[in-house]
Scaffold this motif. Sequence first.
Motif, PDB file in Angstrom:
ATOM      1  N   ARG A  73       0.840  -1.193   0.000  1.00  0.00           N
ATOM      2  CA  ARG A  73       0.000   0.000   0.000  1.00  0.00           C
ATOM      3  C   ARG A  73       0.878   1.248   0.000  1.00  0.00           C
ATOM      4  NH1 ARG A  73      -3.521  -2.088   5.180  1.00  0.00           N
ATOM      5  NH2 ARG A  73      -4.498  -3.902   4.189  1.00  0.00           N
ATOM      6  N   PRO A  74       0.452   2.322  -0.682  1.00  0.00           N
ATOM      7  CA  PRO A  74      -0.665   2.352  -1.627  1.00  0.00           C
ATOM      8  C   PRO A  74      -0.303   1.631  -2.913  1.00  0.00           C
ATOM      9  CG  PRO A  74       0.497   4.432  -1.686  1.00  0.00           C
ATOM     10  CD  PRO A  74       1.161   3.619  -0.608  1.00  0.00           C
ATOM     11  N   GLY A  75      -1.269   1.351  -3.741  1.00  0.00           N
ATOM     12  CA  GLY A  75      -1.022   0.660  -4.996  1.00  0.00           C
ATOM     13  C   GLY A  75      -1.089   1.611  -6.175  1.00  0.00           C
ATOM     14  N   GLY A  76      -1.150   1.029  -7.367  1.00  0.00           N
ATOM     15  CA  GLY A  76      -1.314   1.844  -8.561  1.00  0.00           C
ATOM     16  C   GLY A  76      -0.028   2.204  -9.269  1.00  0.00           C
ATOM     17  N   PHE A  77       1.107   1.621  -8.884  1.00  0.00           N
ATOM     18  CA  PHE A  77       2.369   1.894  -9.576  1.00  0.00           C
ATOM     19  C   PHE A  77       3.201   0.607  -9.573  1.00  0.00           C
ATOM     20  CE2 PHE A  77       2.623   3.245  -5.166  1.00  0.00           C
ATOM     21  CZ  PHE A  77       3.732   2.558  -4.687  1.00  0.00           C
ATOM     22  N   PRO A  78       4.133   0.476 -10.535  1.00  0.00           N
ATOM     23  CA  PRO A  78       4.937  -0.755 -10.622  1.00  0.00           C
ATOM     24  C   PRO A  78       5.909  -0.877  -9.447  1.00  0.00           C
ATOM     25  CG  PRO A  78       5.738   0.868 -12.185  1.00  0.00           C
ATOM     26  CD  PRO A  78       4.465   1.432 -11.615  1.00  0.00           C
ATOM     27  N   VAL A  79       6.024  -2.089  -8.908  1.00  0.00           N
ATOM     28  CA  VAL A  79       6.897  -2.346  -7.758  1.00  0.00           C
ATOM     29  C   VAL A  79       7.772  -3.558  -8.064  1.00  0.00           C
ATOM     30  CG1 VAL A  79       6.974  -3.039  -5.323  1.00  0.00           C
ATOM     31  CG2 VAL A  79       5.277  -1.364  -6.100  1.00  0.00           C
ATOM     32  N   LYS A  80       9.020  -3.487  -7.641  1.00  0.00           N
ATOM     33  CA  LYS A  80       9.906  -4.650  -7.719  1.00  0.00           C
ATOM     34  C   LYS A  80      10.284  -5.064  -6.307  1.00  0.00           C
ATOM     35  CE  LYS A  80      12.877  -5.537 -10.959  1.00  0.00           C
ATOM     36  NZ  LYS A  80      14.036  -5.504 -11.898  1.00  0.00           N
ATOM     37  N   THR A 126       2.869  -7.924  -9.104  1.00  0.00           N
ATOM     38  CA  THR A 126       1.684  -7.555  -9.878  1.00  0.00           C
ATOM     39  C   THR A 126       0.463  -7.466  -8.967  1.00  0.00           C
ATOM     40  OG1 THR A 126       1.260  -9.886 -10.389  1.00  0.00           O
ATOM     41  CG2 THR A 126       2.567  -8.633 -11.975  1.00  0.00           C
ATOM     42  N   ASN A 127      -0.437  -6.575  -9.303  1.00  0.00           N
ATOM     43  CA  ASN A 127      -1.709  -6.413  -8.583  1.00  0.00           C
ATOM     44  C   ASN A 127      -1.536  -6.003  -7.125  1.00  0.00           C
ATOM     45  OD1 ASN A 127      -3.117  -7.277 -10.925  1.00  0.00           O
ATOM     46  ND2 ASN A 127      -2.761  -9.418 -10.344  1.00  0.00           N
ATOM     47  N   GLY A 128      -0.361  -5.483  -6.771  1.00  0.00           N
ATOM     48  CA  GLY A 128      -0.167  -4.964  -5.422  1.00  0.00           C
ATOM     49  C   GLY A 128      -0.065  -6.014  -4.339  1.00  0.00           C
ATOM     50  N   ILE A 129       0.108  -7.287  -4.705  1.00  0.00           N
ATOM     51  CA  ILE A 129       0.222  -8.359  -3.710  1.00  0.00           C
ATOM     52  C   ILE A 129       1.479  -9.172  -4.011  1.00  0.00           C
ATOM     53  CG2 ILE A 129      -0.813 -10.473  -2.805  1.00  0.00           C
ATOM     54  CD1 ILE A 129      -3.540  -9.267  -3.391  1.00  0.00           C
ATOM     55  N   TYR A 130       2.312  -9.359  -2.993  1.00  0.00           N
ATOM     56  CA  TYR A 130       3.524 -10.143  -3.172  1.00  0.00           C
ATOM     57  C   TYR A 130       3.385 -11.473  -2.441  1.00  0.00           C
ATOM     58  CZ  TYR A 130       5.119  -9.446   1.643  1.00  0.00           C
ATOM     59  OH  TYR A 130       5.227  -9.482   3.008  1.00  0.00           O
ATOM     60  N   SER A 131       4.170 -12.457  -2.873  1.00  0.00           N
ATOM     61  CA  SER A 131       4.198 -13.759  -2.214  1.00  0.00           C
ATOM     62  C   SER A 131       5.534 -14.408  -2.534  1.00  0.00           C
ATOM     63  CB  SER A 131       3.048 -14.644  -2.712  1.00  0.00           C
ATOM     64  OG  SER A 131       3.083 -15.909  -2.072  1.00  0.00           O
ATOM     65  N   ILE A 132       6.154 -15.017  -1.518  1.00  0.00           N
ATOM     66  CA  ILE A 132       7.447 -15.657  -1.736  1.00  0.00           C
ATOM     67  C   ILE A 132       7.616 -16.826  -0.775  1.00  0.00           C
ATOM     68  CG2 ILE A 132       8.623 -14.046  -0.160  1.00  0.00           C
ATOM     69  CD1 ILE A 132      11.092 -14.311  -2.009  1.00  0.00           C
ATOM     70  N   SER A 133       8.160 -17.941  -1.285  1.00  0.00           N
ATOM     71  CA  SER A 133       8.462 -19.122  -0.479  1.00  0.00           C
ATOM     72  C   SER A 133       9.966 -19.169  -0.234  1.00  0.00           C
ATOM     73  CB  SER A 133       8.010 -20.398  -1.195  1.00  0.00           C
ATOM     74  OG  SER A 133       6.604 -20.431  -1.327  1.00  0.00           O
ATOM     75  N   LEU A 134      10.352 -19.348   1.027  1.00  0.00           N
ATOM     76  CA  LEU A 134      11.760 -19.331   1.398  1.00  0.00           C
ATOM     77  C   LEU A 134      12.056 -20.440   2.401  1.00  0.00           C
ATOM     78  CD1 LEU A 134      12.089 -15.482   1.933  1.00  0.00           C
ATOM     79  CD2 LEU A 134      13.161 -16.771   0.076  1.00  0.00           C
ATOM     80  N   ALA A 135      13.292 -20.913   2.388  1.00  0.00           N
ATOM     81  CA  ALA A 135      13.727 -21.875   3.392  1.00  0.00           C
ATOM     82  C   ALA A 135      13.739 -21.192   4.761  1.00  0.00           C
ATOM     83  CB  ALA A 135      15.117 -22.393   3.045  1.00  0.00           C
ATOM     84  N   PRO A 136      13.619 -21.949   5.841  1.00  0.00           N
ATOM     85  CA  PRO A 136      13.629 -21.339   7.172  1.00  0.00           C
ATOM     86  C   PRO A 136      14.854 -20.454   7.378  1.00  0.00           C
ATOM     87  CG  PRO A 136      12.989 -23.635   7.323  1.00  0.00           C
ATOM     88  CD  PRO A 136      13.417 -23.417   5.902  1.00  0.00           C
ATOM     89  N   GLY A 137      14.638 -19.302   8.010  1.00  0.00           N
ATOM     90  CA  GLY A 137      15.734 -18.374   8.259  1.00  0.00           C
ATOM     91  C   GLY A 137      15.237 -16.946   8.325  1.00  0.00           C
ATOM     92  N   THR A 138      16.188 -16.010   8.444  1.00  0.00           N
ATOM     93  CA  THR A 138      15.875 -14.586   8.509  1.00  0.00           C
ATOM     94  C   THR A 138      16.242 -13.930   7.186  1.00  0.00           C
ATOM     95  OG1 THR A 138      16.254 -14.522  10.897  1.00  0.00           O
ATOM     96  CG2 THR A 138      16.328 -12.420   9.729  1.00  0.00           C
TER      97      THR A 138
END
Length: 433
Positions: free
Chosen positions: A53-60, A77-89
């Motif tokens: 937030r806010p949305g409406g612009f390209p994000v990397k 895309t669409n203002g929502i991110y998702s990522i799968s990672l191995a356990p850790g910080t």
Amino acid sequence: MGTATATGTAARSTAAATVLALVLAVLAALGATTVTAPAADAAAKGEVTGEIRPGGFPVKMRWFDADWRFLGSRKVTNGIYSISLAPGTYYLQFTDERPAYNVDKFAPTDLKVRVRSGDFVQRNVRMQPGAAITGTVRAGGKPAGGARVVAANSNEQSFETKANGKGQFAIGGLPIGSYSVFTYERTKTWVGRSTFIRGLRPGDRANTAIALNQRAGKLQVRLRAGGETMRETAFVTAVSKATGQFWTVKARRGKAVFAGLYPGKYRMVAPGVGNWLPQEGAIDGAKVPANGGADLVSVFTWTKAAASVQGYVVNAEHPELDLAGARVRLFAADGRLLGTARSDSTGQFFIGGQLLTQTGVTAVVDPDPTNGSAYLGEKPYRCKFGTTEVAGVALKVGTTTQLGDLLLPYLPVEQQDGFPQNDPNCEAAEPAA
């Protein structure tokens, strides 16, 4: 909306710290290789997702490990991110990808996450409005179209843009902080002092007029290490002692040539090259003339040698026989691969590079099965060899640790192919009747 003011060379010590941090970051980026996370079973990973937030612009989105080593990036895309990672910080960084000159850009946002096996958690991201620096560049009294303008802060972040044909520029999306603004005229004919802009806050816009009225000079630096010319290719940076501005070039065949420089003395920030560690220091004899001339006889010398390891690989059954082509690997106490070498025709190997002082190192020697063969040696002693390890090796900067003879054993006789000229100790057993 707050308004920031621009000053000439105020807060010199702050600006100098900003420059050094930025230069080190630039050199690291130029010489860095991508570090990827170890492969992990998909079931062991956790997933982090969230809304930007806010949305409406390209994000990397970029992600880094706990030590800020880069791991990867992707568009959101669409203002929502998702990522799968191995356990850790990990650190997730989100950047507004609109053009640098857009003064409405949002500032980069960092998010620290701890991933646990099998977890599925939501961490939303709220990006702050960025500050902006705008202005006009003039060189020799005329608009400096195409001038490169760089704004750098003390957090090793830099943002840059190019001036338009009228010398006008804008840099948006700046995080909170103070900035040194460095300007590079396109033809490298004119130069000026840096501008320091203090205390930008979200939404601030600072306007400044930049005048490049000093004739720029040139500097050629001879690069040496260990009493010899440094032949390796590397990116090196010259930093003006008068202004803090920096210039980075690719050095070739023992020389680095800089153009568009401010008059005066310079120091060098150099990366680790070969078996020599990164180093910062004065460039001997460097003094760029004030009339736009050139200094062509300056020298910079690497003096800090890294640690290294040397030894020989020999046949354990016949220690008088050297083994060429054996693979030797060094592993740190935490399992990281530090370096690899192959034994030469005399059985000798040397592992150098950027090795630091450390203990608990292990040397592992084998015939490198990835080559498709475990054979080493010459007839009649050409046989299949196994592996040997030397644990508890200590490394020290500036010292070559001698491992002596590393005895490589034959594989068991039942694993040998056997042929008439083999050493009897490694012949295959006769097939059963």
